[in-house]
Write an enzyme that holds these catalytic residues in place. Structure first.
Site, mmCIF file in Angstrom:
data_model
loop_
_atom_site.group_PDB
_atom_site.id
_atom_site.type_symbol
_atom_site.label_atom_id
_atom_site.label_comp_id
_atom_site.label_asym_id
_atom_site.label_seq_id
_atom_site.Cartn_x
_atom_site.Cartn_y
_atom_site.Cartn_z
ATOM 1 N N LYS A 22 0.852 -1.213 0.000
ATOM 2 C CA LYS A 22 0.000 0.000 0.000
ATOM 3 C C LYS A 22 0.879 1.251 0.000
ATOM 4 O O LYS A 22 0.659 2.174 -0.788
ATOM 5 C CB LYS A 22 -0.876 0.018 1.250
ATOM 6 N N ASN A 23 1.887 1.276 0.857
ATOM 7 C CA ASN A 23 2.676 2.492 1.022
ATOM 8 C C ASN A 23 3.685 2.710 -0.094
ATOM 9 O O ASN A 23 4.395 3.712 -0.097
ATOM 10 C CB ASN A 23 3.354 2.497 2.394
ATOM 11 N N ARG A 93 -4.849 10.595 4.248
ATOM 12 C CA ARG A 93 -3.782 11.602 4.380
ATOM 13 C C ARG A 93 -2.790 11.500 3.232
ATOM 14 O O ARG A 93 -2.224 12.494 2.797
ATOM 15 C CB ARG A 93 -3.084 11.393 5.709
ATOM 16 N N CYS A 117 -4.780 12.577 13.022
ATOM 17 C CA CYS A 117 -5.577 11.344 13.079
ATOM 18 C C CYS A 117 -5.301 10.712 14.446
ATOM 19 O O CYS A 117 -4.641 11.303 15.292
ATOM 20 C CB CYS A 117 -5.200 10.403 11.941
ATOM 21 N N ARG A 122 0.456 14.890 12.945
ATOM 22 C CA ARG A 122 0.907 14.637 11.566
ATOM 23 C C ARG A 122 0.972 15.920 10.722
ATOM 24 O O ARG A 122 0.249 16.097 9.759
ATOM 25 C CB ARG A 122 0.036 13.560 10.923
ATOM 26 N N PRO A 123 1.786 16.871 11.121
ATOM 27 C CA PRO A 123 1.948 18.114 10.364
ATOM 28 C C PRO A 123 2.625 17.846 9.009
ATOM 29 O O PRO A 123 3.081 16.719 8.747
ATOM 30 C CB PRO A 123 2.874 18.934 11.258
ATOM 31 N N ILE A 124 2.653 18.888 8.172
ATOM 32 C CA ILE A 124 3.328 18.700 6.878
ATOM 33 C C ILE A 124 4.402 19.768 6.664
ATOM 34 O O ILE A 124 4.769 20.099 5.527
ATOM 35 C CB ILE A 124 2.330 18.703 5.700
ATOM 36 N N LEU A 126 7.547 19.708 6.911
ATOM 37 C CA LEU A 126 8.748 19.302 6.163
ATOM 38 C C LEU A 126 8.459 19.226 4.660
ATOM 39 O O LEU A 126 9.314 19.558 3.834
ATOM 40 C CB LEU A 126 9.266 17.954 6.677
ATOM 41 N N ASP A 310 4.698 0.695 12.107
ATOM 42 C CA ASP A 310 3.436 0.084 11.660
ATOM 43 C C ASP A 310 3.257 -1.338 12.189
ATOM 44 O O ASP A 310 2.159 -1.875 12.120
ATOM 45 C CB ASP A 310 3.359 0.063 10.125
ATOM 46 N N VAL A 332 8.249 7.246 16.727
ATOM 47 C CA VAL A 332 7.951 7.891 15.445
ATOM 48 C C VAL A 332 6.694 8.758 15.525
ATOM 49 O O VAL A 332 6.667 9.887 15.050
ATOM 50 C CB VAL A 332 7.797 6.821 14.329
ATOM 51 N N ARG A 402 -8.716 -0.277 4.661
ATOM 52 C CA ARG A 402 -7.913 0.730 3.948
ATOM 53 C C ARG A 402 -6.604 0.108 3.465
ATOM 54 O O ARG A 402 -6.078 0.489 2.427
ATOM 55 C CB ARG A 402 -7.577 1.901 4.874
HETATM 56 C C1 EPZ Z 1 4.181 6.983 6.113
HETATM 57 O O1 EPZ Z 1 3.403 8.009 6.691
HETATM 58 C C2 EPZ Z 1 3.273 5.771 6.046
HETATM 59 N N1 EPZ Z 1 2.119 6.069 5.190
HETATM 60 C C3 EPZ Z 1 2.801 5.406 7.456
HETATM 61 O O2 EPZ Z 1 2.010 4.227 7.357
HETATM 62 C C4 EPZ Z 1 4.031 5.108 8.315
HETATM 63 O O3 EPZ Z 1 3.616 4.825 9.626
HETATM 64 C C5 EPZ Z 1 4.968 6.327 8.307
HETATM 65 O O4 EPZ Z 1 5.310 6.662 6.947
HETATM 66 C C6 EPZ Z 1 6.251 6.070 9.073
HETATM 67 O O5 EPZ Z 1 6.906 4.950 8.523
HETATM 68 C C7 EPZ Z 1 2.273 6.019 3.850
HETATM 69 O O6 EPZ Z 1 3.351 5.768 3.335
HETATM 70 C C8 EPZ Z 1 1.040 6.272 3.036
HETATM 71 P P1 EPZ Z 1 6.196 10.384 8.237
HETATM 72 P P2 EPZ Z 1 3.964 9.540 6.712
HETATM 73 O O7 EPZ Z 1 6.067 11.635 7.462
HETATM 74 O O8 EPZ Z 1 4.724 9.827 5.481
HETATM 75 C C9 EPZ Z 1 6.379 13.698 11.578
HETATM 76 C C10 EPZ Z 1 0.147 2.854 7.687
HETATM 77 O O9 EPZ Z 1 -0.351 2.322 8.680
HETATM 78 N N2 EPZ Z 1 6.326 14.676 10.471
HETATM 79 O O10 EPZ Z 1 7.428 9.540 8.081
HETATM 80 O O11 EPZ Z 1 2.832 10.427 7.067
HETATM 81 C C11 EPZ Z 1 5.042 12.995 11.753
HETATM 82 O O12 EPZ Z 1 4.183 13.789 12.548
HETATM 83 C C12 EPZ Z 1 0.637 4.286 7.745
HETATM 84 O O13 EPZ Z 1 0.321 2.278 6.566
HETATM 85 C C13 EPZ Z 1 6.518 16.024 10.755
HETATM 86 O O14 EPZ Z 1 6.735 16.421 11.902
HETATM 87 O O15 EPZ Z 1 4.952 9.446 7.955
HETATM 88 C C14 EPZ Z 1 5.417 11.709 12.422
HETATM 89 O O16 EPZ Z 1 5.525 11.929 13.828
HETATM 90 C C15 EPZ Z 1 0.415 4.904 9.131
HETATM 91 N N3 EPZ Z 1 6.454 16.925 9.742
HETATM 92 C C16 EPZ Z 1 6.795 11.402 11.838
HETATM 93 O O17 EPZ Z 1 7.271 12.612 11.235
HETATM 94 C C17 EPZ Z 1 6.223 16.538 8.451
HETATM 95 O O18 EPZ Z 1 6.196 17.418 7.548
HETATM 96 C C18 EPZ Z 1 6.776 10.319 10.783
HETATM 97 O O19 EPZ Z 1 5.930 10.763 9.770
HETATM 98 C C19 EPZ Z 1 6.033 15.171 8.183
HETATM 99 C C20 EPZ Z 1 6.083 14.247 9.205
#
Ligand code: EPZ
Length: 424
Positions: A22-23, A93, A117, A122-124, A126, A310, A332, A402
């Site tokens: 999926k990811n 998301r 969620c 989960r801010p964006i 970065l 995960d 994480v 999902r």
């Molecule tokens: C991806 O989410 C995966 N989703 C998640 O899988 C997975 O848990 C996660 O990576 C970590 O491995 C998909 O690939 C669709 P991150 P993502 O950005 O990209 C913080 C599942 O169950 N952060 O690596 O959203 C954030 O808040 C899902 O399949 C910022 O602070 O994860 C988190 O604490 C759940 N600012 C940490 O980084 C940002 O701009 C990791 O988030 C982005 C993220």
């Protein structure tokens, strides 16, 4: 609302075929809108999240042919809208992963902001830091919860971008945007997940010039345009881990086909620490927990190649059933222990202190009415139900659907006493 009923199932036995990841599939599909040529993505799992991504891309102008099971043919002759759909973003998301491709192809994206969620804010920030570094203007309208990102008059230009955290999504968004930027982009402290490598491989097939994906420093030489491709998604390492744990928690034995051992090394290592037998064979990963004295271990989630967040909740479900206490530390996400309340309804007696869960272990769980609080927590509740006495009724199972293809069917084929019921 549909529910899943799970009865105590005794040791599971047999083999399971792992679906496409999926990811991986979600960014792979998003990347296809960067060309007007046709892209063919293979081994696409039948998931609710994939349906949402297809709707998102069609709103931008993508034409999709998914007549052949597991294969999506997609082409985007022209962009007809640059506005993300708020309902779809709220539903998934990962819709955010279309920002980079839209910026690269069209020069503008208007994206509603996803709420947090159950697992965190989960801010964006970065993602937006990366777009700004590539010369885009980013306007955050907090009142309307919309972000508008517009490329400069000459399009995007390469730069060096340091990610404060190796965010998977931010790495993927920036990687995609940078493929069509002028000049060179370096992403430092990049995420190293296998899904990043899979995306880079597809982009390079499309004509991108990406090096060192899978390391913490990715180099992208911008190109003028991208063309179509045929690309098969990697198998799902999280589904792989989930079924490894299904063998462990039921004290059964399962052969996991179409899995890549190199993507699940932390899970194999931790199961071996618990005295579960894990063998890599030519047919797949064989997990055998029959007639063995199992013991506890500690878990600490980290970005890849560390232990995957995960798999934290499914592994915790397993740890409740082995003798000896365990400490599970989630580094994480800031709130990924929602499943603890649900496991405690079944008698797990887990305590939470800050970002650590203290799992006493040695429990015989009892069936109960529980919720799936996120995708992976839902899987954890199914695993717990297989091991618990009596019946476990799991609600809010849309989370599970999902991200797991034919989840109930795959468990039934392994001998699980499980069914989906609809109260409608
Ligand atoms: C991806 O989410 C995966 N989703 C998640 O899988 C997975 O848990 C996660 O990576 C970590 O491995 C998909 O690939 C669709 P991150 P993502 O950005 O990209 C913080 C599942 O169950 N952060 O690596 O959203 C954030 O808040 C899902 O399949 C910022 O602070 O994860 C988190 O604490 C759940 N600012 C940490 O980084 C940002 O701009 C990791 O988030 C982005 C993220």
């Amino acid at each position: 609302m549909a529910k899943i009923l799970v009865n105590n199932s005794g040791p599971l036995h047999g083999e399971v075929w792992i679906s496409g990841a999926k990811n991986s599939v979600l960014p792979l599909l998003a990347a296809t809108i960067m060309t007007s040529d046709t892209c063919v993505i293979e081994d696409v799992p039948d998931l609710a999240d994939v349906s949402v991504m297809k709707k998102m891309l069609m709103k931008y102008g993508a034409k999709i042919d998914d007549a052949e099971e597991g294969t999506i043919r997609i082409s985007t002759p022209e962009i007809i809208s640059c506005e993300g759909d708020r309902d779809l973003v709220q539903e998934m998301r990962a819709s955010l992963f279309t920002m980079g491709p839209m910026l690269a192809r069209h020069g503008k994206i208007v994206m509603p902001m996803p709420g947090g969620c159950t697992i965190g804010r989960r801010p964006i920030d970065l993602h937006l830091k990366g777009f700004r570094a590539l010369g885009a203007e980013v306007v955050e309208d907090d009142e309307n919860e919309v972000v508008t990102v517009t490329a400069g008059p000459e399009g995007l230009r390469g730069d060096v971008i340091y990610l404060d955290f190796p965010s998977v999504g931010a790495t993927e968004n920036i990687l995609m945007a940078a493929t069509l930027a002028r000049g060179t982009t370096i992403i430092e402290n990049a995420a190293k997940e296998p899904e990043i490598i899979d995306l880079a491989n597809q982009l390079n097939k499309m004509g991108a010039r990406i090096k060192y994906a899978g390391t913490d420093m990715i180099r992208i030489e911008g190109v003028g345009k991208l063309s179509g491709c045929i690309h098969e998604a990697i198998p799902d390492r999280i589904e792989t881990g989930t079924f490894m744990l299904a063998a462990a928690i039921t004290r059964g034995d399962i052969l996991i086909r179409n899995a890549l051992p190199g993507h699940v090394r932390p899970i194999m290592a931790k199961l071996k620490e618990c005295n579960v037998d894990v063998e890599v064979t030519p047919e797949g990963i064989y997990v055998d927990a029959r007639d063995r004295e199992l013991n506890s271990t500690d878990i600490k989630t980290l970005p890849y190649p560390g232990f995957p967040t995960d798999i934290q909740s499914p592994f915790m479900a397993f740890l409740t059933t082995v003798d000896g206490s365990s400490v599970v530390r989630e580094t994480v996400f800031e709130n990924r222990f929602m499943h603890v309340v649900e496991l405690n309804r079944m008698g797990a007696d887990i305590l939470i202190e800050n970002r650590e869960a203290l799992v006493p272990g040695g429990k015989k769980l009892k069936g109960a009415k529980v919720r799936a609080t996120d995708l992976r927590a839902g899987a954890a509740m199914v695993l717990a139900g297989l091991s618990a006495s009596g019946t476990t009724e799991i609600s809010e199972i849309y989370h599970i659907e999902r991200g797991y293809e034919n989840f109930v069917g795959k468990f039934k084929a392994l001998g699980a006493d499980i069914m989906k019921i609809s109260n409608d």
